[in-house]
Design an enzyme around this catalytic site. Structure first.
Site, PDB file in Angstrom:
ATOM      1  N   GLU A  50       0.541  -1.582  -0.049  1.00  0.00           N
ATOM      2  CA  GLU A  50      -0.132  -0.153  -0.111  1.00  0.00           C
ATOM      3  C   GLU A  50       1.198   1.384   0.301  1.00  0.00           C
ATOM      4  O   GLU A  50       1.988   0.967   0.465  1.00  0.00           O
ATOM      5  CB  GLU A  50      -0.919   0.533   1.550  1.00  0.00           C
TER       6      GLU A  50
ATOM      7  N   LYS B  22      -9.563   2.386  -1.656  1.00  0.00           N
ATOM      8  CA  LYS B  22      -9.767   1.860  -1.229  1.00  0.00           C
ATOM      9  C   LYS B  22     -11.378   2.177  -0.053  1.00  0.00           C
ATOM     10  O   LYS B  22     -11.646   3.965  -0.307  1.00  0.00           O
ATOM     11  CB  LYS B  22      -8.711   2.154  -0.052  1.00  0.00           C
TER      12      LYS B  22
ATOM     13  N   CYS C 268      -5.641  -3.249   2.299  1.00  0.00           N
ATOM     14  CA  CYS C 268      -5.219  -2.705   3.856  1.00  0.00           C
ATOM     15  C   CYS C 268      -6.931  -2.674   5.007  1.00  0.00           C
ATOM     16  O   CYS C 268      -6.583  -4.173   5.143  1.00  0.00           O
ATOM     17  CB  CYS C 268      -4.841  -1.235   4.409  1.00  0.00           C
TER      18      CYS C 268
END
Length: 267
Positions: free
Chosen positions: A43, A109, A143
């Site tokens: 990431e 995300k 994540c």
């Protein structure tokens, strides 16, 4: 579905230094030329996980995306990882899926890490992305998304070779060492509950906020066993995943048939 070679590039991202990160990760990736189908980077690998978005964010026409596309062509493999990308007045933590032919996909995300204030500085995504590679349906995520099983829920897709929405979920991360046990546990949980392989790629080293990272990058099979689990050092490891055990497991243990029905509100 064919066997799929996945290269985990577990590196120590340089803090707010995109040129240094391009040189560093480029050198690591070139170790697997001709040996892989999919290269996975961490990431925000160009900057480290930082809320200083105005300083680190690029546009889609910037050097970061161009570098990923060129690298994918050079190594003849898909290259994926996330960058801070600015669109108008909003910055997104955006995963780029760059193919060797120059085409690419993107995923923003969805779940923003509020404990670090990410939700106040980044815009969140609202759509899942499923990409195909060598017959595999792959769900790329970033994540903190790992903690949200509803968003990640796999479902029946009869027309797909594997019979489900996706066959492999992939997480790129900057997951700090103090929370390494949840990282390791949740990777296994997501594989088991979704009858899929899971790939988790984390960074190592210490970032500019003095946060340490323990790596623990892994490839997990559909019953929660680690095919490989890396330690806390810089490593580049390539793992081959086989569709046969996945398909056999889904055939003998079709838990999807008993899953609860629901709709997801992403507003």
């Amino acid at each position: 579905m064919q066997t799929l070679r996945i290269s985990l590039v577990q590196g120590a991202t340089r803090w707010h230094d995109a040129p240094a990160n391009r040189a560093y990760y480029g050198e690591l990736v070139r170790r697997v030329v001709g040996q892989t189908d999919l290269v996975v980077l961490p990431e925000t690998f160009m900057s480290g996980f930082s809320n200083d978005t105005r300083a680190s964010a690029e546009t889609m026409e910037g050097e970061g995306v161009a570098w990923m596309r060129a690298l994918a062509s050079e190594v003849d493999a898909v290259v994926c990882g996330s960058l801070a990308i600015r669109e108008d007045d909003t910055v997104y933590n955006r995963l780029i899926w760059a193919r060797p032919d120059g085409s690419y996909e993107q995923y923003d995300k969805r779940h923003l890490f509020r404990m670090a204030g990410e939700h106040t500085r980044y815009g969140g995504g609202s759509e899942r992305l499923v990409v195909e590679l060598k017959g595999w349906r792959i769900l790329p995520q970033v994540c903190y998304d790992l903690r949200f099983p509803v968003w990640l829920r796999n479902g029946r897709r009869a027309e797909a070779t594997g019979g489900m929405d996706y066959d492999l979920a992939l997480f790129v991360a900057n997951w700090p060492a103090p929370r390494r046990q949840p990282w390791r546990t949740l990777l296994r949980a997501r594989a088991i509950e979704n009858l899929s392989y899971v790939v988790g790629l984390n960074r190592v080293g210490v970032d500019g906020n003095e946060l340490p990272y323990a790596g623990d990058s892994a490839v997990i099979d559909p019953v929660g066993e680690a095919l490989v689990e890396l330690g806390s050092q810089e490593q580049v490891v390539t793992v081959t995943v086989d569709p046969a055990p996945l398909l056999a497991h889904r055939e003998r243990f079709p838990a999807w048939m008993d899953a609860d029905r629901f709709t997801l509100d992403v507003g």
